[in-house]
Each structure stands twice: as C-alpha cells, then as structure tokens.
Design a protein around this motif. Structure first.
Motif, short mmCIF file in Angstrom:
data_model
loop_
_atom_site.label_atom_id
_atom_site.label_comp_id
_atom_site.label_asym_id
_atom_site.label_seq_id
_atom_site.Cartn_x
_atom_site.Cartn_y
_atom_site.Cartn_z
N PHE A 30 0.83 -1.21 0.00
CA PHE A 30 0.00 0.00 0.00
C PHE A 30 0.87 1.26 0.00
N GLU A 31 1.81 1.33 0.93
CA GLU A 31 2.69 2.50 0.99
C GLU A 31 3.54 2.61 -0.28
N PHE A 32 3.94 1.47 -0.81
CA PHE A 32 4.71 1.42 -2.06
C PHE A 32 3.91 2.04 -3.20
N SER A 33 2.62 1.68 -3.31
CA SER A 33 1.80 2.23 -4.39
C SER A 33 1.68 3.74 -4.28
N LEU A 34 1.60 4.27 -3.06
CA LEU A 34 1.54 5.72 -2.88
C LEU A 34 2.84 6.38 -3.31
N ASP A 35 3.98 5.78 -2.93
CA ASP A 35 5.27 6.34 -3.34
C ASP A 35 5.43 6.31 -4.85
N VAL A 36 4.95 5.25 -5.49
CA VAL A 36 5.01 5.17 -6.95
C VAL A 36 4.10 6.23 -7.58
N ALA A 37 2.96 6.49 -6.95
CA ALA A 37 2.00 7.44 -7.50
C ALA A 37 2.59 8.83 -7.67
N TYR A 38 3.41 9.24 -6.71
CA TYR A 38 3.99 10.58 -6.79
C TYR A 38 4.96 10.74 -7.96
N ALA A 39 5.39 9.62 -8.53
CA ALA A 39 6.32 9.68 -9.66
C ALA A 39 5.65 9.31 -10.98
N SER A 40 4.36 9.04 -10.96
CA SER A 40 3.68 8.51 -12.14
C SER A 40 3.01 9.62 -12.95
N ASP A 41 2.75 9.30 -14.22
CA ASP A 41 2.05 10.23 -15.12
C ASP A 41 0.54 10.09 -15.00
N GLY A 42 0.09 8.91 -14.61
CA GLY A 42 -1.33 8.65 -14.48
C GLY A 42 -1.63 7.91 -13.20
N ILE A 43 -2.71 8.29 -12.53
CA ILE A 43 -3.13 7.64 -11.29
C ILE A 43 -4.59 7.24 -11.45
N ILE A 44 -4.88 5.98 -11.16
CA ILE A 44 -6.26 5.48 -11.16
C ILE A 44 -6.62 5.19 -9.71
N SER A 45 -7.67 5.82 -9.21
CA SER A 45 -7.94 5.68 -7.77
C SER A 45 -9.38 5.99 -7.45
N ASP A 46 -9.71 5.81 -6.19
CA ASP A 46 -10.99 6.23 -5.65
C ASP A 46 -11.04 7.76 -5.58
N TYR A 47 -12.25 8.30 -5.50
CA TYR A 47 -12.43 9.74 -5.35
C TYR A 47 -11.62 10.32 -4.19
N ASN A 48 -11.48 9.52 -3.12
CA ASN A 48 -10.87 10.02 -1.89
C ASN A 48 -9.53 10.68 -2.11
N TYR A 49 -8.73 10.13 -3.02
CA TYR A 49 -7.35 10.61 -3.16
C TYR A 49 -7.26 12.01 -3.74
N VAL A 50 -8.37 12.52 -4.29
CA VAL A 50 -8.40 13.89 -4.78
C VAL A 50 -9.26 14.79 -3.89
N PHE A 51 -10.40 14.28 -3.42
CA PHE A 51 -11.39 15.14 -2.79
C PHE A 51 -11.43 15.08 -1.27
#
Length: 786
Positions: free
Chosen positions: A334-355
């Motif tokens: 889980f923490e790994f996916s978050l660290d990868v997200a900060y370096a990625s061009d695209g993120i697919i996620s639940d609404y929560n991660y933006v709102f």
C-alpha cells in the motif's frame, strides 16, 4: 545541455535521507493541526531585522544537467552576530525523547537553505538551528551547528548526487513518454457516435483550464474518450499528470483496459492503480507496524530501490504488478503504491485521493496539481460521496468505555473522556422528548471538550507507541485500540468543524443509552470546488448526469465551465420497454408483491435468457423472492446479499453466460454493486426489471436536506429524494444495452414512472413503452408514450 530539472528542497532531502521502518498504526497529525500555530509562535519572537518565510532559489550543475532548486526557510535570524537558518519543527514526542541532536532529514533541509543563502549573499559560513517545539505546548529544544561555505557546498553536491540517478530516470522516461504520445493515434479504427465530440470537448476544456460536465450515454466509450485527449494534452505540455478517479473497482478496471489498449499502440506512460489498504495488505490482520510485519521493517531503507526498479521496468502498474514488486523488495504494497503514484504520469484511484481532506495525496505539491487534470468517472456518485467526506460524527459510548478502561491506565485520558461523556448525557436529557434535534451552529461546547481529549490521547499514544506489543501482552491492547479509533474520530470532528458554515447543520440523535452528534454537510458543492480548484482542469462525466443543472449545482460548477450532452448511439428498436403501473410506495408494497411475482413468472416463460431484477431494498427483495420461489417457476435464480465479498460478486456475475437453457433471474438492489459499473453485453443479459423509482428511505437526515434546499429556493423534495432516486433507476436500466448490437427487454414497475417529475427524467429511448394491463407479460398491451 539537457533540459533542467526542477526540484524543491523538502522532497529532495526526503528522497536522499529517508530510512528506517514504518512504525505503529498511530501517526501523529500534530504537524497538520499545530504546525502553523507553532511556526507563528516562534516567529513572533524574532527581532525586527530577522526574516521569516524566506523564499530561496539556486542552480547547481551536475554532470551535464542544471538542477534548479527552490524552497522556503522558516527563518533567517541573527544570533550572536552570526546569520542563522532557523528550521522549526513541531513534534508530539516528548522533547527529551529526541535522539541525538535531531533528525538527519531536518538537518539536511536546513543545510540546503543555508547553502542557498550563503551562495546568494556570499557568506563564508552559516549557522544552522533546529527548533523543536512540543505540540499543544510551549516547550522548546534547540540544536545548532556552524558550517563553512565549502562544507555547505559539498553537502549540496552530495544531495544532488544522491538524487540525480532517480531524476535522470524520470527525465528519460518523460522524453520517451512525450515521443510516444506524439505518435499515438486514437486506438480504434473509427470513432463511435458521440466519441469525437466528447474527446474534442475534453481537450478544449483542458486547453482553456476550465471544467466540463458531460452527460455521455453508455456505449460510446466514455473512458477512452476522456483519457485519450487528456494524454494528448500531456504531449502538448498542457498537463503532466492525469488523475482518473471513480467510486467502483469495475470502472477502475475499465481505465486500466483503456491504458493497456493505448499501450499496444505504442503509448509509454507510468500509470499506477491505488488499491485500498485493507484489500492489498499481505497480512490478514492489516497490522502496519515494523514489529508485526517484515514489509514495514526497514521499509524506508529499501523503498528508493523498489520505486526505481518498477519505474525502470513497468508502465501499467496494476495491483498485481504492485504486489509483485512489493514482494520482490519486501516493502508494504500500500505505501509502495503511494510512493510510486507521486512519480507517475497517471493515477487510477478512488475519489478520496483527490477530494477527501483526510485521505488525499498530501505530498502532492501545488505546482503538480496546477499541471494535473482530474477525470471524474461516474460523477453522479460524487454528490453523496462528497457529502460523506465533509461530514463527521461522534457517539457517546466510546467515551464512556474509555472513561472506565483508562481510570488506572491514564487518569488524564479518563478525565478527558469523562468530560465528553458528561456533555453527551446533557444532550440526551435536553432532547429526551423529541429524541433528535437540528441546530444551525457548530457544537462549540463539545468541540472545546474534544480538543483536550485529542491532545491527551496523542500524548498517550506517542509515549505508549500506539497499540504496542507491551499493551497486547498486558491485555490492554483493546483499550488502546479503542483510544486510537476514538482519537481519529475526534480529530476528524475537529477538522470538519473548521469547515462548518451555512451549508452545515448539527444533527443530534439521543436514545436511551446512545447519543450521536453529526456535523452534517448538506451542500458539498463549495468544498468539492475548493478541492479541485488547484488542478488545471476537471472532467465530470456519467451516463446519468440527469438533470445536468442539478449536478452542475451540486458538484460546484463555475459559470465559465462547460456542459455537454452527447446523444445516445442506440436506436429505439433496441429497447422493448414496458411499464407495470403498480404502486410501490411503502404502504402498498404488500399488495403489489403478488403482481410483481406474476410478472416475473410470465417473464421467465416468455424470455429465455438472463435477467436482472432490481428492488428498492433488501427486505422487499427477500419478500418477493420468497413468494416467487414458492410458485415453483421453471427458472434459475441468484440473490444479492448484503456485504458480499469480491469473489462472491464475481461468481454472481459469472453465472450470466449466453446460451442458458432456462431463464436466470438475478435478484439485486437499486444502487448496489450490480446496479452500475457492470457490463454484460450481448446475450449475457436479455432483460432488466426495475421495481420502484429508487427514492432514498424517508428519514430525518433526508428531511433536513429537503428543508435546506427548499429554503435555498430549489425544489427540496427533488434535490433530496427524486434526483438521487431516479439516478439509481437510470443506472440499473443502463445495464441492458451496452453495444449497438444489443437488444433487450426493460420493465419499469411503478405507476410514478408515468407521472412528473419522474417521467421527464427518463431517457428518450425509454419514453415509448407498452403499458402492462395485467400482471403477466405478453397478455394485453397498450402502446403508451410520454
């Protein structure tokens, strides 16, 4: 020389210096609650010529690259005639527990600020000071070091050398990404009806930096029609990141498939799917602590290598890919996916991660948001989800239990919990006659009692190490687990209270033993708009944004934002729509039950294929199902049950296969997991029955919404009941026709479908229907068109 690399001081030093383990389910949020106050307290003590919040910028050459570094130091002060960088940190730890002379990452941040100042102002040396402040208090502990300019310069070079391989990896990827986007064509031979219009509108919206509210019917390919232009916008330099957010796992899978399709056409992008922690955790007990999980032990020592490895070798990083590399490098997935997200061009996620302010990607810098576009799939779901995100509630019972459990463990916790419990008792007595109350102001007295409880709980959890092994061994683990849970709930209450305005009410329920206090967000539009305003653009799309004016209103549209309605690509002939005009109002359901069973029995005889039957509630579903089964109808059945696991859901849908010898009836609920985001094309689904107009259950909270919107000059009943209910109907019925080749039977069961306001909310292709004169299908029909 190649393109320069821009980096801020804090992410630079955190990348190079992070080390150690993930500890404890408890992580203090004191920096969030107290950080600004602590900085202001310290900075008020500065002398007149001292400087605070100093913006700094410098350039460092490394190999053939120019690194452009910027940051803002807390203070530049003069101490004993020496210019000193003051780096202020708030902490929940007792100050005597700070090991050595402070954390290396804090020193690194201050050293870089000192280097930038010394270079700009030509100082031969600089003094650096770490100022640690006890959260919720005034205790201060300071550490100082003095370094020559040569030492500072060498340190800055060391930081860049540590970060450069990662930066070069990202830059090489960006060059390859942009080249692949330039060559990328639309990944299908032709555009479906409406796709080109939607795609063009999305690109125009991103280019202008506004938002779009698009009602786009099922079947045109909304996912690819929004992702493709957003990716093209990356290639044009308009944005550098695409956030595809949705409420359901099935629609996240559709986004993954769209990216995979473009990947086969040559697209090279880093895209990561974020999976909920409780689903992706390798441990059944989901205990994220170095003492209980070897994936957490030494996590920060291995994470940089893990991130570089996956970025160097993968592009589409689904849950399966994340889990593979997490096991390979022994890091928390889980923490790994978050660290990868900060370096990625695209993120697919639940609404929560933006709102959601409690869960959003907090390390995301504002400059990254300004270059980001948010694609909000199934945007009709965001209204209720937004209302939940910006509401918070507390109950009395946890405080009573904490008062008892901590009487000996921690008198401070017991006293703080007792004060909250006593206030709840006062509320129970105050509202004993009515059992409930609605107030238009925040509950200040309770909030004033929650604040010291949060402070006491934080001190206890930090000093006790959260729910530690010692607590478990001593049998007090359950008490500390309850403290942790109540701490977070109380903290949420205080956080939401800071947002409280005229769009909120305080809703109080007082029973014989329990009291519930809820800060109820009635209108989330303002806060949803605030959450999205930092991004360049947002695209809200759904097949059921009906009526569009309601969703623009509730999702926080600005005057300059666009609206788009894409016509349906389907023909009237694909739909066989029938109306059974029964009363499905609660008082009439017992009488209507038999007629519904008669209709289903006739349907099973007439239609050999798979049918989904949607009901307004589980109890009514169960009643009709039991009577249907008592008839011994020749049909197979499946029944949705509350709390189905993912494998159980998968088995339910897998039963819907073409070529069935007997009719299969799947009994499900409106608004449930099978009512939207489910794709059963062709002969996998031949019929859908929708029982009722989907109105939410009448209750005190819904009535509060109705009254609020009526007072605002809107139609309160429609806003609180009709529009949310009919959206469920449109979603359920939308399961039937998924492609231009599909044909099927849709039965609407409720006399209100022929009346306003419900009739005008039906799609155009549903409005010409045959009226069922008798309970069975295929007996006596009358053509009817609204």
């Amino acid at each position: 020389m190649k393109e320069p690399i821009h980096i801020s001081v804090r992410p630079l030093v955190e990348y190079v210096h992070r080390s150690g383990s993930i500890h404890s389910g408890f992580r203090s949020n004191s920096s969030m609650l107290e950080g600004t106050r602590v900085h202001q307290v310290i900075q008020k003590g500065y002398k007149e010529h001292d400087r605070k919040e100093v913006y700094l910028r410098t350039e460092i050459h490394y190999q053939d690259t120019l690194f452009m570094i910027e940051g803002r130091c807390d203070g530049l002060i003069e101490l004993d005639g020496v210019w000193t960088v003051d780096e202020i940190k708030s902490t929940s730890l007792p100050l005597e527990d700070i090991q050595g002379d402070g954390q290396p990452v804090h020193w690194a941040q201050a050293f870089l600020y000192a280097y930038m100042i010394a270079r700009e102002e030509q100082h031969h040396s600089m003094q650096v000071q770490l100022t640690y402040v006890q959260a919720h208090g005034e205790d201060i502990r300071r550490f100082r070091r003095e370094l020559s300019f040569a030492e500072l310069e060498a340190f800055a070079q060391e930081m860049i050398a540590g970060y450069a391989p990662y930066a070069f990896l990202l830059r090489a990827h960006a060059e390859q990404r942009d080249a692949s986007i330039a060559m990328l064509d639309f990944p299908f031979d032709t555009y479906r009806s409406g796709q080109r219009t939607l795609a063009g509108s999305v690109y125009k919206t991103i280019a202008e930096g506004v938002s779009l509210f698009a009602k786009a019917p099922t079947g045109i390919g909304k996912t690819i029609s929004t992702l493709f232009p957003a990716i093209k916008a990356i290639g044009e330099g308009l944005v550098n990141r695409v956030y595809y957010v949705t409420a359901r796992t099935t629609t996240r899978a559709a986004a993954e498939e769209a990216y995979a399709k473009m990947q086969t056409q040559g697209l090279h992008m880093h895209v990561v799917t974020l999976t909920a922690k409780d689903k992706i955790c390798f441990k059944d007990e989901n205990d994220c602590d170095a003492g209980a999980c070897n994936m957490c032990e030494g996590y920060y020592d291995r994470i940089n290598g893990a991130v570089s490895d996956i970025l160097a070798n993968e592009t589409l990083m689904t849950r399966t890919v994340i889990e593979h590399y997490a096991r390979k490098h022994r890091v928390c997935p889980f923490e790994f996916s978050l660290d990868v997200a900060y370096a990625s061009d695209g993120i697919i996620s639940d609404y929560n991660y933006v709102f959601d302010p409690r869960i959003s990607l907090k390390r995301l810098l504002e400059e990254h948001k300004r270059k980001g576009v948010v694609l909000v799939d199934e945007a009709h779901n965001l209204v209720e989800r937004g209302r939940d995100m910006f509401s918070a509630e507390m109950q009395k019972s946890p405080f009573l239990e904490l008062k008892r459990e901590f009487k000996l463990l921690s008198p401070e916790i017991a006293a703080a919990a007792s004060a909250v419990n006593a206030h709840m008792i006062t509320l129970r007595k105050r509202y004993a006659d009515t059992g409930k109350a609605v107030e238009t102001s925040s509950p200040q007295e309770m909030l004033e009692l929650l604040a010291p409880f949060v402070e006491a709980a934080e001190r206890e959890l930090v000093s006790g190490g959260g729910v530690s092994d010692a607590h478990r061994a001593s049998g007090t683990g359950a008490a500390y687990a309850l403290l942790l849970e109540t701490y977070f709930a109380a903290q949420d209450m205080l956080r939401i209270a800071a947002l409280y305005d005229e769009r909120y009410v305080t809703y109080i329920e007082a029973g014989r033993s329990e009291v519930r206090v809820k800060l109820f967000c009635l209108d989330p539009s303002h806060l949803l708009g605030q959450a999205i305003k930092s991004y360049r653009s947002a695209i809200y799309f759904s097949a059921t944004l009906t009526p569009l004016a309601y969703y623009r209103d509730m999702l926080g549209a600005k005057e300059e934002d666009y609206t788009l309605q894409v016509p349906s690509p389907f023909h009237q002939e694909q739909w066989d729509v029938r109306l059974l005009p029964l009363s499905i109002r609660y008082r009439d359901r017992e009488r209507s039950k038999g007629a519904i069973v008669d209709m289903l029995a006739g349907l099973a005889e007439e239609l050999k294929g798979n049918v989904l039957v949607f009901f307004p509630s589980y109890p009514y579903l169960r009643e009709v199902y039991e009577e249907f089964m008592s008839r011994n109808v020749l049909a197979d059945t499946l029944v949705q049950s509350p709390g189905m696991t993912e494998p159980e859901r998968d088995r339910f849908l897998e039963a819907f296969q073409p070529g069935q010898e007997r009719t299969l009836l799947g009994f499900a609920v409106l608004g449930g997991v099978f009512a939207e985001g489910v794709d059963l094309p062709g002969d996998r689904l031949k019929g859908v029955v929708v029982v009722g107009v989907g109105l939410p259950q009448i209750g005190a909270e819904r009535d509060v919404l109705r009254e609020y919107f009526s007072e605002q000059g809107r139609n309160g009943f429609n806003y609180a009941y009709v529009y949310p209910g009919m959206n469920k109907v449109l979603q359920a019925g939308g399961r039937l026709i998924r492609t231009e080749q599909d044909e099927g039977l849709l039965v609407l069961v409720d006399d209100r479908f022929a009346k306003e306001p419900y009739a005008s909310l039906l799609p155009e292709e549903w409005r010409s229907y045959r009226l069922v004169e008798q309970a069975g299908l295929g007996k006596e029909w009358t053509d009817y068109e609204f």
